[in-house]
Enzyme design. Structure first.
Site, PDB file in Angstrom:
ATOM      1  N   CYS A   1       0.753  -1.133   0.109  1.00 27.68           N
ATOM      2  CA  CYS A   1      -0.113  -0.134   0.216  1.00 27.68           C
ATOM      3  C   CYS A   1       0.776   1.083  -0.029  1.00 27.68           C
ATOM      4  CB  CYS A   1      -0.844  -0.006   1.263  1.00 27.68           C
ATOM      5  SG  CYS A   1      -2.060  -1.372   1.354  1.00 27.68           S
TER       6      CYS A   1
ATOM      7  N   GLU B   1       0.426   3.960   1.741  1.00 25.30           N
ATOM      8  CA  GLU B   1       1.009   4.502   3.102  1.00 25.30           C
ATOM      9  C   GLU B   1       2.087   3.564   3.782  1.00 25.30           C
ATOM     10  OE1 GLU B   1      -1.933   3.389   2.095  1.00 25.30           O
ATOM     11  OE2 GLU B   1      -3.688   4.374   3.113  1.00 25.30           O
TER      12      GLU B   1
HETATM   13  N1  THU Z   1      -4.301   0.481  -0.910  1.00 23.26           N
HETATM   14  C1  THU Z   1      -3.489   1.298  -0.490  1.00 23.26           C
HETATM   15  O1  THU Z   1      -2.400   1.654  -1.080  1.00 23.26           O
HETATM   16  N2  THU Z   1      -3.880   1.642   0.488  1.00 23.26           N
HETATM   17  C2  THU Z   1      -4.872   1.395   1.510  1.00 23.26           C
HETATM   18  O2  THU Z   1      -5.102   1.737   2.561  1.00 23.26           O
HETATM   19  C3  THU Z   1      -5.908   0.511   0.886  1.00 23.26           C
HETATM   20  C4  THU Z   1      -5.412  -0.137  -0.547  1.00 23.26           C
HETATM   21  C5  THU Z   1      -4.080  -0.062  -2.267  1.00 23.26           C
HETATM   22  C6  THU Z   1      -3.605  -1.603  -2.330  1.00 23.26           C
HETATM   23  C7  THU Z   1      -3.821  -2.138  -3.627  1.00 23.26           C
HETATM   24  O3  THU Z   1      -2.760  -1.759  -4.716  1.00 23.26           O
HETATM   25  C8  THU Z   1      -4.962  -1.129  -4.159  1.00 23.26           C
HETATM   26  O4  THU Z   1      -4.997  -0.243  -3.251  1.00 23.26           O
HETATM   27  C9  THU Z   1      -6.467  -2.060  -4.143  1.00 23.26           C
HETATM   28  O5  THU Z   1      -6.475  -2.583  -2.899  1.00 23.26           O
END
Ligand code: THU
Length: 160
Positions: free
Chosen positions: A73, A75
C-alpha cells in the site's frame, strides 16, 4: 460484566479548499504521488505524503505485483521509506488520497487495517500523535488527530 464503549472522533472538511494551506500543500503532494502508483491489477491508485518534524516530506504510492500479496500500500511504502531515510524524525501528519481509475471516488478512503497497524508502530515509537487526513480523488476530506482514533485496541510493544 460491564460494557466498554469505544468512541472515535473525526473532523470532516467539505472539500479540499477548506483545508488549511499547509495541509492542502501536503495533500497536493499525495495527489502527485498517486499519479505514479503502480496499480495495473486493481486499477485503484493511492498516494500518501508524510510531513516530518524536520520539515522533510516523504511520499509513496501503492506498488502492486503479479503475485498479489507481494504488493504494498501507499501508506506503508511511504512510512517505511520515512523510517529508513529519517529514523530519528517524528511524523507530524500523513495525507492520503485514493481512488479507482474505473469510477470516480468522492468519499474519504481510510487507510486499510494493515497500514493502520504500521502507522501505529510509529505513533507509539515517537510517543506523539500522528495526524491523518484522507480523501477520495475529490470531495470531503476526513481528519483524525491521532492514529489511535482509527485503530482502537491497538496491539503494540507493551504486550510483548
Ligand atoms: N491500497 C493502498 O495503497 N492503501 C490502502 O490503505 C488500501 C489499499 C492499495 C493496495 C492495492 O494496490 C490497491 O489499493 C487495491 O487494494
Amino acid at each position: 460484566m460491564k460494557e466498554v464503549k469505544i468512541e472515535s472522533v473525526l473532523q470532516v472538511f467539505d472539500n479540499f479548499d477548506e483545508l488549511p494551506v499547509n495541509v492542502a500543500s501536503l495533500m497536493k503532494q499525495a495527489m502527485a504521488a498517486r499519479e505514479n502508483a503502480y496499480a495495473p491489477y486493481s486499477k485503484f491508485s493511492v498516494g500518501a505524503a508524510i510531513l516530518l518534524d524536520n520539515d522533510e516530506v516523504v511520499t509513496g504510492n501503492n506498488q502492486e505485483n503479479a503475485s498479489y500479496p507481494s504488493g504494498l500500500c501507499a501508506e506503508r511504502t511511504a512510512i517505511y521509506y520515512a523510517g529508513a531515510k529519517y529514523p530519528d524524525a517524528k511524523i507530524v501528519r500523513i495525507a492520503v488520497t485514493a481512488g479507482s481509475r474505473i469510477h470516480q471516488t468522492v468519499t474519504p478512503i481510510p487507510p486499510c487495517g494493515a497500514c493502520r497497524q504500521a502507522i501505529a508502530e510509529y505513533e507509539v515509537k515517537q510517543d506523539a500523535p500522528i495526524e491523518i487526513y484522507f480523501m477520495g480523488e475529490t470531495g470531503k476530506v476526513a481528519k483524525s488527530n491521532s492514529l489511535a482514533n482509527l485503530l482502537p485496541l491497538v496491539f503494540d510493544k507493551s504486550f510483548l
